[in-house]
Design an enzyme around this catalytic site. Structure first.
Site, mmCIF file in Angstrom:
data_model
loop_
_atom_site.group_PDB
_atom_site.id
_atom_site.type_symbol
_atom_site.label_atom_id
_atom_site.label_comp_id
_atom_site.label_asym_id
_atom_site.label_seq_id
_atom_site.Cartn_x
_atom_site.Cartn_y
_atom_site.Cartn_z
ATOM 1 N N ARG A 40 6.491 32.212 49.774
ATOM 2 C CA ARG A 40 6.970 33.527 49.369
ATOM 3 C C ARG A 40 6.529 34.561 50.389
ATOM 4 N NH1 ARG A 40 2.927 35.827 49.220
ATOM 5 N NH2 ARG A 40 3.912 37.818 48.852
ATOM 6 N N GLY A 41 7.082 35.776 50.203
ATOM 7 C CA GLY A 41 6.859 36.819 51.203
ATOM 8 C C GLY A 41 8.073 36.783 52.119
ATOM 9 N N ALA A 42 8.699 37.950 52.289
ATOM 10 C CA ALA A 42 9.994 37.982 52.966
ATOM 11 C C ALA A 42 10.015 37.282 54.340
ATOM 12 C CB ALA A 42 10.468 39.438 53.064
ATOM 13 N N GLN A 192 0.172 38.109 42.671
ATOM 14 C CA GLN A 192 0.056 37.873 44.128
ATOM 15 C C GLN A 192 -1.100 38.671 44.728
ATOM 16 O OE1 GLN A 192 2.879 38.319 42.466
ATOM 17 N NE2 GLN A 192 4.645 37.395 43.456
ATOM 18 N N ASP A 233 10.921 43.832 51.189
ATOM 19 C CA ASP A 233 11.810 42.666 51.122
ATOM 20 C C ASP A 233 13.176 42.975 51.712
ATOM 21 O OD1 ASP A 233 9.709 42.182 48.858
ATOM 22 O OD2 ASP A 233 10.565 40.258 49.447
ATOM 23 N N ASN A 243 10.756 46.352 47.326
ATOM 24 C CA ASN A 243 9.513 45.582 47.455
ATOM 25 C C ASN A 243 9.093 45.173 46.050
ATOM 26 O OD1 ASN A 243 7.355 44.482 49.125
ATOM 27 N ND2 ASN A 243 6.021 45.986 48.178
ATOM 28 N N LYS A 244 8.039 44.395 45.948
ATOM 29 C CA LYS A 244 7.551 43.884 44.663
ATOM 30 C C LYS A 244 7.560 44.939 43.564
ATOM 31 C CE LYS A 244 6.636 40.585 43.739
ATOM 32 N NZ LYS A 244 7.704 39.750 43.118
HETATM 33 O O1 MRU Z 1 8.023 37.760 44.900
HETATM 34 P P1 MRU Z 1 7.280 37.758 46.190
HETATM 35 O O2 MRU Z 1 5.853 37.403 46.044
HETATM 36 O O3 MRU Z 1 7.987 36.957 47.240
HETATM 37 O O4 MRU Z 1 7.323 39.283 46.676
HETATM 38 C C1 MRU Z 1 6.834 39.585 47.959
HETATM 39 C C2 MRU Z 1 6.753 41.031 48.294
HETATM 40 O O5 MRU Z 1 7.199 41.891 47.564
HETATM 41 C C3 MRU Z 1 6.157 41.381 49.647
HETATM 42 O O6 MRU Z 1 5.590 42.647 49.622
HETATM 43 C C4 MRU Z 1 7.252 41.352 50.723
HETATM 44 O O7 MRU Z 1 7.960 40.153 50.677
HETATM 45 C C5 MRU Z 1 6.712 41.563 52.081
HETATM 46 S S1 MRU Z 1 5.741 40.209 52.671
HETATM 47 C C6 MRU Z 1 5.244 40.597 54.248
#
Ligand code: MRU
Length: 329
Positions: A40-42, A192, A233, A243-244
């Protein structure tokens, strides 16, 4: 993987309790890894998708598919990979980049194609690392020794190739002996912030304090943070940022308490095809994530739950977007 036909991932759902690596080979396992947030994480999802397509191409080439057949299958599989999560644009960005490379070699041998895709996937990872490093430098230039930084979710090394985006400046400061203090939102429903950000920063020796999501207002009111650093994201053409879930609430608080609010991300997260935040698809996740906490029921079984994974922060609340090319105000 060693054989070029598999991808090895650090399973983020097992952290912080266990550091467990997992090898995925077929498309179904790859999609499952993205959906369940093992990866996970963009930026990390994008890098992973690149490696997945490279592994799938290698399998097909070794199975004897000819180039047109390989290209057709790869295109079909790429579309399935893209459909595994909708919000982070890095996923479709990476798949498109891999497919562009592949179709440019339509006249070549299958082995040539597989080799080119392997090189392309490595290039995506290398460039992500370089972008994160540059983002870290730009972000750090906005901080001074002793500052407090509030962050949400996890935008650290786990979410990228190295350094991370929002956590990059903090880790770089650590390397240079510049003291900073981080407040990490735990980030319900999937924690997270608690499981990943607190773990990564703590391991790196950073002064990190974990807070529940509902404590951010108090932290800002007390003057404990001089900036908010969050990841992204997808950034729309007008600067609205997905974002989250919970990020937009932080931005509202930051405006009220006069705390600068920065979004950090590589330019691969900017989607110029999305005019505004209203055009960003927002993932809705399983309602049980709201009713349970790691297997333990924390709410009535059939109570209604709202569970969007992301929200959109309007550009008017964003002080600046920190990319590898510099800070966009
Ligand atoms: O649902 P997730 O854990 O994939 O969400 C991730 C986020 O919102 C992060 O802030 C985003 O992907 C940036 S990661 C460098």
């Amino acid at each position: 993987g060693e054989d070029g036909e598999s991808v090895v991932l650090l399973d983020q759902t097992r952290l912080p309790g266990r550091v467990e690596y997992r090898t995925v080979r077929d498309l179904k396992e790859m999609v499952e890894a993205i959906r369940t947030l093992r990866v996970r994480g963009a930026p990390a999802i994008g890098v992973f998708a690149g490696f997945c397509l490279s592994a799938l191409a290698r399998q097909m080439e070794r199975a004897g598919l000819d180039t047109p057949g390989l290209l057709r299958e790869l295109d079909r599989k790429g579309k399935i990979l893209v459909s595994s999560r909708p919000t982070a644009v890095n996923l479709s960005w990476a798949v498109e980049r891999m497919m562009d490379r592949a179709s440019g070699l339509a006249g070549g041998a299958p082995e040539e194609l597989a080799a080119a895709l392997e090189a392309e996937s490595r290039a995506i990872r290398r460039e992500d690392e370089e972008m994160c490093r540059a983002i870290a430098e730009h972000g750090l230039s906005l901080l001074k020794a002793g500052d407090g930084v509030l962050t949400h979710c996890n935008a650290g090394p786990l979410a990228t190739s190295r350094y991370g985006t929002a956590l990059g400046p903090i880790l770089l400061a650590g390397e240079r002996g510049i003291p900073l203090r981080v407040f990490a939102d735990e980030t319900r429903p999937l924690l997270q912030g608690a499981r990943l950000t607190a773990w990564e920063l703590h391991q790196a020796g950073v002064d990190v304090t974990l807070i529940c999501d509902n404590m951010a207002s108090m932290v800002m009111k007390n003057g404990w943070v001089q900036a908010c650093f969050v990841g992204c994201d997808r950034v729309a053409a007008n600067g609205d940022t997905a974002n989250k879930i919970g990020t937009s609430g932080l931005a509202v608080l930051a405006r009220y308490y006069n705390v600068p609010f920065y979004v950090l991300g590589p330019t691969s997260t900017i989607d110029l095809e999305c005019p505004t935040g209203a055009d960003i698809p927002i993932e809705e996740r399983d309602r049980d994530e709201g009713r349970t906490l790691y297997g333990t029921r924390t709410a009535p079984e059939s109570v209604e739950v709202c569970n969007p994974a992301f929200d959109v922060t309007p550009h008017s609340l964003v002080t600046g977007i920190i990319t590898e090319k510099g800070v966009i105000y």
